[in-house]
Motif scaffolding. Structure first.
Motif, short mmCIF file in Angstrom:
data_model
loop_
_atom_site.label_atom_id
_atom_site.label_comp_id
_atom_site.label_asym_id
_atom_site.label_seq_id
_atom_site.Cartn_x
_atom_site.Cartn_y
_atom_site.Cartn_z
N SER A 346 56.37 2.87 27.22
CA SER A 346 55.83 2.05 28.30
C SER A 346 55.46 2.87 29.53
CB SER A 346 56.83 0.95 28.69
OG SER A 346 58.00 1.53 29.24
N TRP A 347 55.85 4.16 29.55
CA TRP A 347 55.47 5.00 30.68
C TRP A 347 54.04 5.52 30.55
CZ3 TRP A 347 60.26 8.81 30.61
CH2 TRP A 347 61.43 8.05 30.79
N LEU A 348 53.45 5.41 29.37
CA LEU A 348 52.13 5.99 29.15
C LEU A 348 51.05 5.21 29.89
CD1 LEU A 348 52.26 6.72 25.30
CD2 LEU A 348 52.94 8.21 27.20
N THR A 349 50.03 5.91 30.31
CA THR A 349 48.90 5.27 30.97
C THR A 349 48.02 4.56 29.96
OG1 THR A 349 47.40 7.14 30.78
CG2 THR A 349 48.89 7.15 32.67
N ALA A 350 47.17 3.69 30.46
CA ALA A 350 46.23 2.98 29.58
C ALA A 350 45.20 3.94 28.99
CB ALA A 350 45.53 1.87 30.36
N HIS A 351 45.01 5.09 29.63
CA HIS A 351 44.00 6.04 29.18
C HIS A 351 44.59 7.15 28.30
CE1 HIS A 351 41.39 4.11 32.08
NE2 HIS A 351 42.26 4.38 33.03
N ALA A 352 45.89 7.11 28.05
CA ALA A 352 46.51 8.16 27.25
C ALA A 352 45.95 8.16 25.84
CB ALA A 352 48.03 7.96 27.22
N SER A 353 45.81 9.35 25.26
CA SER A 353 45.33 9.47 23.89
C SER A 353 46.24 8.70 22.94
CB SER A 353 45.29 10.94 23.49
OG SER A 353 45.19 11.09 22.09
N SER A 354 45.64 8.15 21.89
CA SER A 354 46.42 7.42 20.89
C SER A 354 47.41 8.33 20.18
CB SER A 354 45.48 6.78 19.85
OG SER A 354 44.69 7.78 19.22
N ARG A 355 47.18 9.64 20.28
CA ARG A 355 48.08 10.60 19.63
C ARG A 355 49.24 11.01 20.53
NH1 ARG A 355 44.27 15.39 18.81
NH2 ARG A 355 43.60 14.66 20.86
N ALA A 356 49.23 10.61 21.80
CA ALA A 356 50.17 11.16 22.77
C ALA A 356 51.62 10.89 22.40
CB ALA A 356 49.86 10.60 24.17
N GLN A 357 51.97 9.63 22.12
CA GLN A 357 53.36 9.30 21.85
C GLN A 357 53.88 10.03 20.62
OE1 GLN A 357 55.37 7.47 23.88
NE2 GLN A 357 57.04 8.15 22.54
N GLY A 358 53.08 10.07 19.56
CA GLY A 358 53.50 10.77 18.35
C GLY A 358 53.69 12.25 18.59
#
Length: 383
Positions: A346-358
């Motif tokens: 939930s800390w990620l921005t709306a613009h973060a890459s779809s790969r970021a969390q993984g």
């Protein structure tokens, strides 16, 4: 730090754009057994001796020139200058290139490097994602190409190389391709071919990251032997230190969420110092000092060297970042514990890459010799 005109001939050319890359070039050079014996054609013999016989057979110091492609960022430039001093103290030749100083600087830099690049038997690079480096590789004809770590980006580079994908930094959106990407696509494709070993060129990776290289790419583990031999061990304090990241600056994590997480982590573990990443913004650091009451330290050198020189807290806290892999190696033999806290989705921005969390989860999950902290719940927003 001005450089003399022209680059002296060298068997090895190394290109760096960040302090960490230069540190890892020094680690790689330290790992080399005083240079490589060559036959009359300049190739490395297939058979090697070992131990004292190898050391007697090898020639003098590594014949290398390190070219610093200076960035704009003042903090990065400052750390690079300090690292350049250390490199010169070790006897290495350096050339400082104002590669981005003006509109004409790239053309001038590439032109001055063309001859030495064609003549070098070995090229060492720190950032295969760099467009500057990719452009320079189109001019090179090395028999050996070495990639040293540029932090956790190495993990993504190796994965993309193995899958035959175009090189895209993990935090960049992987959807559309802009005009600059399309224009630069042929150069990027050429660099990818250069980084694929063949009968005429070997490719080596010098890394402290857990990677599975594609066929033909050899890997040497970076254990930070030069760092440990040169600095420390550090004096340890009873306090806890917290390592900052540039996840906000790269658009991955929301700024307010990051501040709340830093505050909660510091309160839970009694952290008193915050070691800033060189790319963190002054405004954010001002809030960390003023609102959260942490002592903000802006290191003059990469954290691995700062930690070895000390003083250092007995516990070092970090979010997913390069240091969860490198600090345990640099601080081996000390009583420092490195602990890592995962980034809540939930800390990620709306613009973060779809790969970021993984990718961030993989950085944490693959780290060795660290203590995993329970994932912090996302701080509740106040209205």
């Amino acid at each position: 730090m001005s450089a003399p005109d022209g680059i002296p001939p060298a068997d090895t050319l190394a290109f760096v754009e960040s302090p960490v890359q230069l540190l890892n070039v020094l680690e790689w050079a330290h790992d080399q057994p005083h240079g490589e014996p060559q036959d009359g054609a300049g190739s490395v013999p297939a058979q090697r001796t070992s131990g004292s016989d190898l050391r007697r057979a090898l020639p003098g110091p590594l014949d290398m020139v390190v070219v610093v492609l200076a960035p704009h960022d003042p903090m990065t430039r400052g750390q690079l200058r300090r690292m350049a001093e250390l490199a010169r103290d070790q006897g290495h030749r350096l050339r400082w290139e104002e590669a981005r100083g003006s509109a004409a600087a790239p053309l001038r830099t590439v032109g001055s490097l063309a001859g030495p690049l064609r003549a070098a038997r070995r090229v060492v690079i720190g950032d295969p994602f760099s467009r500057y480096v990719q452009l320079l590789l189109t001019l090179a004809r090395p028999r050996e190409l070495v990639v040293v770590d540029d932090g956790t980006a190495t993990m993504e580079f190796v994965a993309q190389l193995a899958r035959g994908e175009r090189f895209v930094r993990w935090h960049r959106p992987c959807g559309g391709r802009g005009a600059r990407d399309l224009v630069f696509a042929p150069v990027s494709a050429s660099a990818r071919r250069m980084l694929t070993p063949n009968d005429h060129r070997s490719v080596h990776l010098f890394t402290s990251m857990p990677v599975e290289p594609p066929p033909g790419v050899t890997v040497t583990a970076n254990g930070f032997a030069w760092t440990r031999a040169t600095f420390g061990p550090p004096r340890l304090t009873r306090s806890t230190d917290l390592v900052g990241t540039s996840l906000v600056e790269t658009g991955v994590v929301e700024g307010e969420r990051y501040l709340e997480a830093v505050g909660a982590l510091a309160a839970a573990h009694g952290a008193t110092r915050y070691f800033a990443h060189r790319r963190e913004s002054t405004d954010k650091l001002r809030l960390i000092a003023g609102r959260l009451g942490l002592e903000v330290v802006r290191p003059e050198l990469p954290l691995e060297l700062v930690a070895r020189r000390g003083p250092m807290g007995r516990t070092v806290l970090s979010f997913p970042s390069t240091v969860v892999h490198t600090l345990p190696l640099a601080l081996a033999g000390t009583d420092v514990t490195v602990a890592v806290c995962d980034v809540d989705p939930s800390w990620l921005t709306a613009h973060a890459s779809s790969r970021a969390q993984g990718f961030l989860s993989r950085v944490t999950g693959s780290a060795r010799h660290v203590r995993r902290l329970p994932q912090m719940s996302a701080p509740a927003r106040t209205t």
